[in-house]
Structures are given as structure tokens and as C-alpha cells.
Design a protein around this motif. Sequence first.
Motif, PDB file in Angstrom:
ATOM      1  N   ALA A   5       0.825  -1.206   0.000  1.00  0.00           N
ATOM      2  CA  ALA A   5       0.000   0.000   0.000  1.00  0.00           C
ATOM      3  C   ALA A   5       0.859   1.256   0.000  1.00  0.00           C
ATOM      4  N   GLU A   6       0.398   2.235  -0.766  1.00  0.00           N
ATOM      5  CA  GLU A   6       1.011   3.547  -0.629  1.00  0.00           C
ATOM      6  C   GLU A   6       0.328   4.155   0.575  1.00  0.00           C
ATOM      7  N   PHE A   8      -0.682   7.346   2.727  1.00  0.00           N
ATOM      8  CA  PHE A   8      -0.767   8.807   2.810  1.00  0.00           C
ATOM      9  C   PHE A   8      -1.440   9.180   4.128  1.00  0.00           C
ATOM     10  N   VAL A   9      -1.219   8.345   5.118  1.00  0.00           N
ATOM     11  CA  VAL A   9      -1.981   8.431   6.353  1.00  0.00           C
ATOM     12  C   VAL A   9      -1.190   9.193   7.417  1.00  0.00           C
ATOM     13  N   ARG A  10      -1.914   9.743   8.380  1.00  0.00           N
ATOM     14  CA  ARG A  10      -1.240  10.474   9.471  1.00  0.00           C
ATOM     15  C   ARG A  10      -1.029   9.533  10.650  1.00  0.00           C
ATOM     16  N   PRO A  12      -1.075   8.348  14.483  1.00  0.00           N
ATOM     17  CA  PRO A  12      -1.988   8.670  15.581  1.00  0.00           C
ATOM     18  C   PRO A  12      -1.279   9.179  16.831  1.00  0.00           C
ATOM     19  N   SER A 165      -5.407  -0.850  10.574  1.00  0.00           N
ATOM     20  CA  SER A 165      -5.267   0.595  10.379  1.00  0.00           C
ATOM     21  C   SER A 165      -4.809   0.762   8.934  1.00  0.00           C
ATOM     22  N   ASN A 166      -4.410   1.953   8.584  1.00  0.00           N
ATOM     23  CA  ASN A 166      -3.784   2.127   7.270  1.00  0.00           C
ATOM     24  C   ASN A 166      -2.362   2.657   7.425  1.00  0.00           C
ATOM     25  N   GLN A 167      -1.763   2.435   8.609  1.00  0.00           N
ATOM     26  CA  GLN A 167      -0.408   2.923   8.861  1.00  0.00           C
ATOM     27  C   GLN A 167       0.623   2.049   8.142  1.00  0.00           C
ATOM     28  N   SER A 171       0.153  -1.979   9.098  1.00  0.00           N
ATOM     29  CA  SER A 171      -0.903  -2.596   8.290  1.00  0.00           C
ATOM     30  C   SER A 171      -0.312  -3.430   7.152  1.00  0.00           C
TER      31      SER A 171
END
Lengths: 310, 265
Positions: A5-6, A8-10, A12, A165-167, A171
Motif C-alpha cells: 500500500a502507498e 498517505f496516512v497520518r 496517531p 489501520s492504514n499505517q 498494516s
Amino acid sequence: MFLAAEHFVRAPDWEWFILGYFFLAGLSGGSYVIATLLRLSGDPRDEPAARTAFYASFVLILLCPVLLTADLGAGWWKFWHMLVNVTPGNAGLNFKYWSPMSVGVWLLLVFSIFAGLSALGAWLADRRGREGPPLFGPLSVAFNLVGALAGLFLASYTGVLLSVSNQPVWSDTWTLGGLFLASGLSGAAALIALLTRYRREAVYSLLRLRMADGYFSLLELILVIAFFVTVVNAGTGARTIATAPLWALALVGLAASLVGLRAEGRRMRPSGGGGGGAAVASVGANAVLVSVLVLIGVLALRAAVIFSGQ
Amino acid sequence: MEIKAGESYGFFTDTSVCIGCKACEVACKEWNQLEGNEPAFLADSFDNTGQLDAQNWRHVKFYDKVPDRPATTGNGTAFLMMSDVCKHCQHASCMEVCPTNAIIRTEFNTVFIQQDVCNGCRNCVAACPYSVIGINQKTGTAHKCTLCYDRLQGGLEPACAKACPTQSIQFGPLAQLQQTADARLEALHSQGATQAQLYGRDDKVYGGLNAFFLLMDKPEAYGLPNAENAVLPSRNNIGGYVGAVITAVVGVVAGLVAFRRRGMA
Ligand code: SF4
Ligand code: SF4
């Protein structure tokens, strides 16, 4: 399923409180499991170590809610919002089986009850000077088995929580639940081994606690390798470079208990017995060192994972 | 336009006509009484906002691809501008993980964080694939674009769409916006701008985005995950738990083997 996955997540910003919680939850759940396994060993002479482990599990779980609630941005008193839905017109309990944080909060509650009652049982038995098997015999072992299931969940779900999550890193791998569990079990075995110093009769189980720690570490080592394979495969391996010193500490802990496993294995082979006096005396000093290194490693592993992802 | 509860509303943001004026950012802050972050010089093209966060619910992104010696006029792609916002995803990652159910779908089919329910656990921050949600330092809760929930309830269109001077941001019923977008895409394609594409118009990205975009390059160029990478956090539940269960079984067996070992003294 695990895409490169690319991200683009912040982040937490889950930091020290969460690290502390992950550490204590792993040790507490692990201690309960070890206490139960010691009871299942069928040797009443393991009971003192089992009781020590139940005490440890209870004391550690008491600290967990403190850390968890301290981490909440909106104030610790809003912790109950995780359990009860306060949305107007939508009152009821909150439970989302697909959100590990939601499941984990409930399991933490359930496990705390088991840990509390088991510690109480151990204390009552200690007070009456009872040796040998637990109060209420098979019934209490059955109770322990259910508690141990909750303990296994508590020690592992924190890893799954990170993955759901999308980290980056978190992830990108399926290994974190297992990894945290294996390291929690290993840390708990090391902790109980350390605590046997304060309870003479518990020393009987010391050598086998060391062995168990070694086995758990072996499992952990396999999962560490799987972790790196999956993360590198997903293209986020470079993110672990900044946390290299933490990974190194985790590996030192692993190595310490694996070296311990070798030594204990040799000691057990001739006629050492589950806890022959001379063998135990000689293992005492380096047992402390090994336990401390393992515990530092357990903490470092969680820190490495947490800070690699954000 | 009459705004009715029970209908789906959203934004169609056409980046091909965005001029980067940031009127949307200002209007958003004014209406929602966002104080903004401490000013800082980012030295990043015309972008001095930096990112969507608790204080910035609209953020005009600038992708500067102007060559040093321009040989052509760029045909609208040398400088990409995009007013970014919460996508109000149909399958919203933030909503999926939120343990308090603070994140709800409103009667306008938008995604809204109830401030009095949120406890600041930040699970949604780790989940949102677009880096939309920020934690407000004063309240400690999660903040993001509400799609002007209060204005919609009062029959008003969102502040950003109202302020946008080029109609890059259009607000309306989703079905109508989708038609507008399809027509605009066709027009651009017929003019030779074949790189133009819609993002989030259909259900390939998070089941469809209520705030969808017309882009002049591939999604990655704007910092948006492409359809293949638009995945939900819950995809990792099974793998994570299966790994944990296998470890648990092996661990318990290993523990029993160790503890049942007897000495021969
Ligand atoms: S863009 Fe992010 S914050 Fe907005 S609905 Fe989707 S997941 Fe939630
Ligand atoms: S920070 Fe608030 S909105 Fe976000 S997941 Fe936690 S409770 Fe839900």
C-alpha cells in the motif's frame, strides 16, 4: 490481502502510554497463561510459582487502565464511551467485532475479573497455608482455562489493533498479533522466573520457566523474521531502520533467553530434576540477568514496532 | 437549492479549474471558527497550509511540475492545484474502527464526528487513508470537515463551495454532481486532455466518495491512494487473528512441554 500500500496516512501519535500499556498487557496476559499452564503440569510443587504468576498478572492488569485512560485526548473520564454508546437516540453498548480496540476494551474488562478472582483465590490459599492444588480443584482449573483464553487475547490483540489501520509497517504485516503474544509469554516467563527469588518454594519451577521462556523466544524469533519478510515485501522495510537500536535490544533479549534455553536443556538432561537444589543455586545469578534482558527486549520490541509505523 | 434530509449530498471538486486562491480555506475557517495553526513558512510552492488537520478542513494542494524552460503552455497540467477535503467515504475507514461510535453517517449521507462522544483515542487518525483527521489540542478530540452539517440542517450550502470563485468546488445532490462530472470529463477528453480522470466517482475507491474529484493526473500524483491501494483497515483482522491463534496454540503446547518435563533425580 496485504498490499504494497502507498500510505498517505497520518500517525496517531500513540507513544509512551500506549507502549506501557502494550508492555503490561502482554506481561499480565502472559503471566496468567503461565500460571494456568503450571497448574496443568500436574505437579503440586508448581503451585507456588503458579500463585506468584497469578499475583503478577493481577498487579500488572491494575496499571493497564491507568495508562489507557491517560492516553485519551478528551480526558480519562471519557473511557466509558468505549463501552457505552452515548450518541443521542442510539443508546446501548458499543461492541464492534471488526475493531480490535472495541473488542479489546471488553476483553480487558473480562480478563481483569479473571485476574482479580484468581489472585484472590491464590491469596486465600496462601493464607490458609494450603499447599498443593488450587481451591475448588478441577472447577478452578476450568475457570483458569477460560481466564487463560482471555489472557492469550489480551497479550495479542494489541498487535492486531495496530495492523487494523492504514499505517505503514503496522498494516503491512499479519505477524504483529502473534509477535506480541510470543514476546508477552516470553517476558512473563522471565518475570515469574525473576519473582521466584522472593518465594522459596516457587524456585522448584525455575528451570522449567527458563525452558518455557526459551521456547517462547524461539517462536518469537520465527515471527520477527516473518515480520521483516512481510514488511520488506510491502516496501516499507526502510522505516524500521530508524528504530534499529530498539530492534537490536529486542534481539539481545531473544538471544539471552535462547542461550538460557541451551544451558537449561543441558542441565535438565542428566539428573537435574525439575528443580534440583544445586542446579537451581547455580542458575540463580545469571537467571536475574537473563530475565532482565528478556524484559528489556519485550519492551524494546513493542517500542520498535510502535515507532517504526509512525 | 432545497436541501433535504434523507438524500445524499457531496462535493464535486474539479481540479482543472482550481486557481489556488484558497478562498475555500478561508471560508471554512470563518464559518467553523477554526483559529488556524501558528503561521509558518513552509517554502513549498504556494502552499503555506501544509496539510489537512484539526485546524484545516480544506487544504489547497499545489503540485508544481513547471519545467525550468517551458516549451509549451503546460496545457493545464504543469501546475496542479487541488482543494482537498474529507472524502466522506461510503466505506469510511475512520468510522469502521471508531470504538465509541462517535463517527456517524448523517441524514445527508455524510460522515460526521460527534464531539461530545469522541474520547480522543485517535484510532480514526491511524485509519483514515487520506490523512484528514487531526486532534484539536484544546478539546483533545478528533476534528475534520463536517460537510457543514449545521449549514445543511439550516438549508445552506457548505461555506467552501459558496466561496469558490471558479466553481472548482461544487456542492449538490450526489447523483446530480455525478452527472455534471461525467459531462465535464467528456468535454475535457474531447478537448484532448486525455489524462483527466474522475476519482471516487464510482465505487472502486472506498465504495464511492461523496466528495469526489476530477484530477488532471493519476491519483498518486495528488497524494491519493489509487483504487488498488484504497483498502479498509478491517482487511487485516483475519490475518492478524489467525497469526495470533496459531502462535497461541504453538505457545501453549510449548509451555506444556516445558512444564510437564520431569527430572529424573
Ligand atoms: S476521508 Fe478519512 S476522515 Fe473522511 S470519511 Fe474517509 S476515512 Fe473518514
Ligand atoms: S478519536 Fe474519537 S472519533 Fe476518532 S476513533 Fe477515537 S473516539 Fe472515534
